[in-house]
Motif scaffolding. Structure first.
Motif, PDB file in Angstrom:
ATOM      1  N   UNK A  94       0.827  -1.211   0.000  1.00  0.00           N
ATOM      2  CA  UNK A  94       0.000   0.000   0.000  1.00  0.00           C
ATOM      3  C   UNK A  94       0.858   1.256   0.000  1.00  0.00           C
ATOM      4  N   UNK A  95       1.966   1.227   0.761  1.00  0.00           N
ATOM      5  CA  UNK A  95       2.869   2.375   0.766  1.00  0.00           C
ATOM      6  C   UNK A  95       3.529   2.564  -0.593  1.00  0.00           C
ATOM      7  N   UNK A  96       3.865   1.454  -1.250  1.00  0.00           N
ATOM      8  CA  UNK A  96       4.470   1.554  -2.578  1.00  0.00           C
ATOM      9  C   UNK A  96       3.479   2.075  -3.614  1.00  0.00           C
ATOM     10  N   UNK A  97       2.227   1.716  -3.453  1.00  0.00           N
ATOM     11  CA  UNK A  97       1.222   2.161  -4.420  1.00  0.00           C
ATOM     12  C   UNK A  97       0.844   3.635  -4.227  1.00  0.00           C
ATOM     13  N   UNK A 123      12.782   3.548  -2.104  1.00  0.00           N
ATOM     14  CA  UNK A 123      14.052   2.826  -2.111  1.00  0.00           C
ATOM     15  C   UNK A 123      13.765   1.323  -2.223  1.00  0.00           C
ATOM     16  N   UNK A 124      14.772   0.523  -2.034  1.00  0.00           N
ATOM     17  CA  UNK A 124      14.582  -0.926  -2.140  1.00  0.00           C
ATOM     18  C   UNK A 124      13.983  -1.538  -0.876  1.00  0.00           C
ATOM     19  N   UNK A 125      13.971  -0.798   0.228  1.00  0.00           N
ATOM     20  CA  UNK A 125      13.568  -1.401   1.499  1.00  0.00           C
ATOM     21  C   UNK A 125      12.106  -1.830   1.555  1.00  0.00           C
ATOM     22  N   UNK A 126      11.166  -1.104   0.972  1.00  0.00           N
ATOM     23  CA  UNK A 126       9.794  -1.647   0.984  1.00  0.00           C
ATOM     24  C   UNK A 126       9.680  -2.991   0.280  1.00  0.00           C
ATOM     25  N   UNK A 127      10.471  -3.198  -0.751  1.00  0.00           N
ATOM     26  CA  UNK A 127      10.467  -4.492  -1.443  1.00  0.00           C
ATOM     27  C   UNK A 127      11.169  -5.553  -0.605  1.00  0.00           C
ATOM     28  N   UNK A 128      12.251  -5.164   0.052  1.00  0.00           N
ATOM     29  CA  UNK A 128      12.947  -6.126   0.925  1.00  0.00           C
ATOM     30  C   UNK A 128      12.047  -6.564   2.068  1.00  0.00           C
ATOM     31  N   UNK A 129      11.209  -5.662   2.535  1.00  0.00           N
ATOM     32  CA  UNK A 129      10.295  -5.985   3.633  1.00  0.00           C
ATOM     33  C   UNK A 129       9.378  -7.144   3.281  1.00  0.00           C
ATOM     34  N   UNK A 130       9.058  -7.309   2.015  1.00  0.00           N
ATOM     35  CA  UNK A 130       8.137  -8.370   1.606  1.00  0.00           C
ATOM     36  C   UNK A 130       8.721  -9.761   1.848  1.00  0.00           C
ATOM     37  N   UNK A 131      10.040  -9.872   1.844  1.00  0.00           N
ATOM     38  CA  UNK A 131      10.660 -11.201   2.000  1.00  0.00           C
ATOM     39  C   UNK A 131      10.394 -11.785   3.384  1.00  0.00           C
ATOM     40  N   UNK A 132      10.779 -11.108   4.492  1.00  0.00           N
ATOM     41  CA  UNK A 132      10.461 -11.691   5.802  1.00  0.00           C
ATOM     42  C   UNK A 132       8.970 -11.723   6.090  1.00  0.00           C
ATOM     43  N   UNK A 133       8.202 -10.806   5.501  1.00  0.00           N
ATOM     44  CA  UNK A 133       6.759 -10.808   5.749  1.00  0.00           C
ATOM     45  C   UNK A 133       6.110 -12.076   5.206  1.00  0.00           C
ATOM     46  N   UNK A 134       6.404 -12.410   3.958  1.00  0.00           N
ATOM     47  CA  UNK A 134       5.817 -13.614   3.365  1.00  0.00           C
ATOM     48  C   UNK A 134       6.394 -14.886   3.989  1.00  0.00           C
ATOM     49  N   UNK A 135       7.668 -14.837   4.365  1.00  0.00           N
ATOM     50  CA  UNK A 135       8.270 -15.998   5.028  1.00  0.00           C
ATOM     51  C   UNK A 135       7.637 -16.231   6.390  1.00  0.00           C
ATOM     52  N   UNK A 136       7.314 -15.149   7.103  1.00  0.00           N
ATOM     53  CA  UNK A 136       6.661 -15.286   8.403  1.00  0.00           C
ATOM     54  C   UNK A 136       5.273 -15.888   8.245  1.00  0.00           C
TER      55      UNK A 136
END
Length: 202
Positions: A94-97, A123-136
């Protein structure tokens, strides 16, 4: 099947990593201040998507609660992990959109101007955030699937049978206990008639 300890450790690390991704700069915002000068404002993930940090902390609590031995509790912590992971991913997307909506509060606080023309670059950090979020979220699915097969530990185990009474003749401790009760452990068994009078002679 991964063990409970490994699952709890992985879930806690993922929740911690998810919280850590909110500290760096997610957006570089720019907007005029009261004097009309354009200011460059870095906006962290905590400011752009505060829900991610709150959900990460909830996920960490759920991960630690999974270490308990109750199977019913795992039916609760599993969905919590799924919801915290997916909720964090939704907040980041949502923040990226809507980057201008995400940086509006931080930009207004830095420049003192609300609703001015502004720009925001991710920056790249909102995209990086998706990795641990989906893994969790995937760890929550694992807790629901494999949690029923994990052993249930018990610190205390009740005795199922009463201990057999010890024989004072063979157990010195039992003989000492008999003395403390005022009994004579060397006394003959009243039911034993081996020392009684012999048969009457005819």
């Amino acid at each position: 099947m991964p063990s409970r300890r490994l699952t709890v450790l992985a879930s806690a690390l993922l929740a911690g990593a998810l919280a850590g991704t909110t500290r760096p700069t997610w957006f570089l915002a720019s907007g005029p201040d009261l004097a009309g000068t354009v200011q460059q404002v870095p906006v962290s993930g905590t400011e752009a998507a505060p829900a991610v940090l709150a959900l990460a902390l909830a996920g960490l609590a759920a991960a630690l609660a999974t270490s308990l031995s109750s199977r019913w509790l795992r039916l609760l912590t599993g969905p919590v992990l799924i919801l915290t992971g997916l909720g964090s991913a939704v907040a980041a997307i949502s923040a990226l959109r809507s980057p201008l909506q995400a940086v509006r509060g931080a930009l207004a606080q830095a420049t003192g101007v609300l609703g001015a023309d502004a720009t925001a670059a991710a920056t790249a950090w909102p995209w990086i955030c998706l990795i641990p979020a989906l893994a969790l979220a995937s760890m929550g699915v694992l807790v629901l699937v494999a949690g029923s097969r994990w052993p249930v530990g018990s610190r205390y185990r009740a005795a199922t049978t009463a201990p057999a009474a010890a024989d004072p003749a063979t157990d010195p401790a039992a003989a000492w206990d008999a003395l403390t009760r005022g009994e004579d452990p060397s006394a003959d068994d009243p039911d034993d008639d081996t020392d009684g009078p012999g048969p009457t002679a005819r």
